[in-house]
Scaffold this motif. Structure first.
Motif, short mmCIF file in Angstrom:
data_model
loop_
_atom_site.label_atom_id
_atom_site.label_comp_id
_atom_site.label_asym_id
_atom_site.label_seq_id
_atom_site.Cartn_x
_atom_site.Cartn_y
_atom_site.Cartn_z
N GLU A 1 0.84 -1.19 0.00
CA GLU A 1 0.00 0.00 0.00
C GLU A 1 0.88 1.25 0.00
N THR A 2 0.29 2.35 -0.41
CA THR A 2 1.02 3.60 -0.46
C THR A 2 1.21 4.20 0.93
N GLY A 3 2.21 5.07 1.06
CA GLY A 3 2.33 5.91 2.23
C GLY A 3 1.48 7.16 2.05
N ARG A 4 1.65 8.11 2.94
CA ARG A 4 0.96 9.40 2.82
C ARG A 4 1.83 10.32 1.97
N LEU A 5 1.25 10.87 0.91
CA LEU A 5 1.99 11.75 0.01
C LEU A 5 1.13 12.94 -0.36
N THR A 6 1.66 14.12 -0.11
CA THR A 6 1.01 15.36 -0.52
C THR A 6 1.97 16.12 -1.42
N SER A 7 1.48 16.57 -2.56
CA SER A 7 2.32 17.25 -3.54
C SER A 7 1.64 18.54 -3.98
N ARG A 8 2.39 19.65 -3.90
CA ARG A 8 1.86 20.94 -4.33
C ARG A 8 2.77 21.54 -5.39
N LEU A 9 2.17 22.03 -6.47
CA LEU A 9 2.90 22.63 -7.58
C LEU A 9 2.35 24.02 -7.84
N THR A 10 3.24 25.03 -7.84
CA THR A 10 2.81 26.40 -8.15
C THR A 10 3.70 26.96 -9.25
N LEU A 11 3.09 27.78 -10.11
CA LEU A 11 3.80 28.42 -11.21
C LEU A 11 3.40 29.88 -11.29
N ARG A 12 4.43 30.74 -11.38
CA ARG A 12 4.21 32.16 -11.62
C ARG A 12 5.02 32.55 -12.85
N VAL A 13 4.38 33.32 -13.74
CA VAL A 13 5.06 33.82 -14.94
C VAL A 13 4.96 35.33 -14.93
N GLY A 14 6.12 36.00 -14.92
CA GLY A 14 6.10 37.45 -14.86
C GLY A 14 5.40 37.98 -13.63
N GLU A 15 5.61 37.31 -12.49
CA GLU A 15 5.00 37.68 -11.20
C GLU A 15 3.49 37.42 -11.16
N ARG A 16 2.96 36.77 -12.18
CA ARG A 16 1.53 36.50 -12.22
C ARG A 16 1.26 35.04 -11.91
N PRO A 17 0.36 34.72 -10.95
CA PRO A 17 0.03 33.31 -10.68
C PRO A 17 -0.63 32.66 -11.88
N VAL A 18 -0.13 31.48 -12.26
CA VAL A 18 -0.69 30.74 -13.39
C VAL A 18 -1.26 29.40 -12.93
N LEU A 19 -0.63 28.77 -11.95
CA LEU A 19 -1.07 27.45 -11.49
C LEU A 19 -0.75 27.30 -10.01
N ASP A 20 -1.71 26.73 -9.27
CA ASP A 20 -1.50 26.40 -7.85
C ASP A 20 -2.40 25.21 -7.55
N GLN A 21 -1.82 24.02 -7.47
CA GLN A 21 -2.63 22.83 -7.25
C GLN A 21 -1.95 21.90 -6.25
N GLU A 22 -2.77 21.12 -5.56
CA GLU A 22 -2.25 20.20 -4.55
C GLU A 22 -3.04 18.90 -4.61
N LEU A 23 -2.33 17.79 -4.46
CA LEU A 23 -2.94 16.46 -4.42
C LEU A 23 -2.41 15.73 -3.20
N SER A 24 -3.33 15.15 -2.42
CA SER A 24 -2.95 14.41 -1.23
C SER A 24 -3.52 13.00 -1.33
N CYS A 25 -2.65 11.99 -1.11
CA CYS A 25 -3.04 10.59 -1.26
C CYS A 25 -2.56 9.79 -0.06
N GLY A 26 -3.20 8.66 0.17
CA GLY A 26 -2.74 7.74 1.19
C GLY A 26 -3.41 7.91 2.53
N PRO A 27 -2.97 7.19 3.56
CA PRO A 27 -3.60 7.22 4.88
C PRO A 27 -3.64 8.63 5.45
N GLY A 28 -4.83 9.04 5.89
CA GLY A 28 -4.99 10.36 6.45
C GLY A 28 -5.32 11.44 5.46
N ALA A 29 -5.27 11.13 4.16
CA ALA A 29 -5.63 12.12 3.14
C ALA A 29 -7.14 12.31 3.13
#
Length: 253
Positions: free
Chosen positions: A149-177
């Motif tokens: 089985e998987t462990g607990r994994l949380t991953s967040r990815l953010t992207l800014r282009v020219g100081e402007r937010p373009v992407l901000d997403q997070e995925l959490s998987c596993g026990p306790g998610a």
């Protein structure tokens, strides 16, 4: 007693001869950086070589990379990263900070991250691009080793282009998610999840068309500005890599 804390840093700059130099290349503890030959003209390649197992519970790892105007850098890893349980209880952290100047290019292509049973890891990847920068970023996460089985994994990815937010997403998987992470609305029973983030100035005037591919388990979505995001699910890492490589070939490496 706390876990291991380590920060690796690198900076890429033009070498004045049409190539890319590395005025900063600092390894730290388990994070060892090794320069290798680039695959494209003017490009320098750096591999992250893990000098020990981890991250383990309580560890704090960080990678900082900056690419100056006119430089081209490919940054990857020599092997998969395996998040493992350790003697120290609590969450491990793995932070990646990427900065790319205008008229520079970064290819962040690490091997997969494997979440072993009993581990607890929070990964953050923050990308800051100046207007006119180019980026190819690949993330692959495997939930559990073979037969576990998987462990607990949380991953967040953010992207800014020219100081402007373009992407901000997070995925959490596993026990306790949060509930439903393995349901049909999220992973649908798949154990490999990945994404490909591509930023090119020409996408501003000619956005990548949105589409669904690979039997509905992968999507290509244009983002606001010069960016496109590919998200894919697969039964294992081999299939996942094949899907992501196929889309990257279509977009042009």
């Amino acid at each position: 007693m706390d876990g291991v804390t380590a920060t690796a840093r690198l900076r890429a700059a033009p070498d004045g001869r049409g190539g890319t130099a590395l005025p900063v290349l600092e390894s730290d503890g388990p994070l060892a950086l090794r320069r290798t030959r680039g695959e494209h003209p003017g490009e320098t390649r750096v591999l992250l070589v893990g000098a020990m197992s981890g991250p383990l519970g309580g560890d704090r790892f960080r990678i900082e990379a900056a690419v100056e105007t006119g430089a081209r850098l490919s940054l990857g890893s020599a092997a998969a990263t395996i998040a493992l349980p350790g003697q120290h209880k609590g969450e491990a952290r793995y932070d990646v900070r990427l900065r790319v100047a205008a008229d520079a290019e970064l290819r962040w292509l690490p091997e997969p991250l494997i979440s072993a049973n009993g581990s607890d890891l929070y990964v953050t990847t923050r990308v800051d691009l100046d207007t006119g920068a180019r980026l190819v970023l690949r993330e692959e996460q495997i939930l559990g080793r073979a037969g576990e089985e998987t462990g607990r994994l949380t991953s967040r990815l953010t992207l800014r282009v020219g100081e402007r937010p373009v992407l901000d997403q997070e995925l959490s998987c596993g026990p306790g998610a949060p509930g439903g992470w393995d349901g049909p609305a999220v992973l649908g029973g798949h154990r490999a999840v990945g994404q490909l983030l591509v930023v090119r100035p020409e996408f501003t005037d000619s956005p990548v068309p949105a589409r669904v591919l690979a039997d509905g388990a992968a999507t290509v979505v244009p983002l606001n500005g010069p960016a496109a995001l590919v998200t894919a699910l697969a039964p294992d890492g081999l299939v996942l890599r094949r899907v992501l490589d196929g889309v990257l070939a279509e977009l042009g490496r």
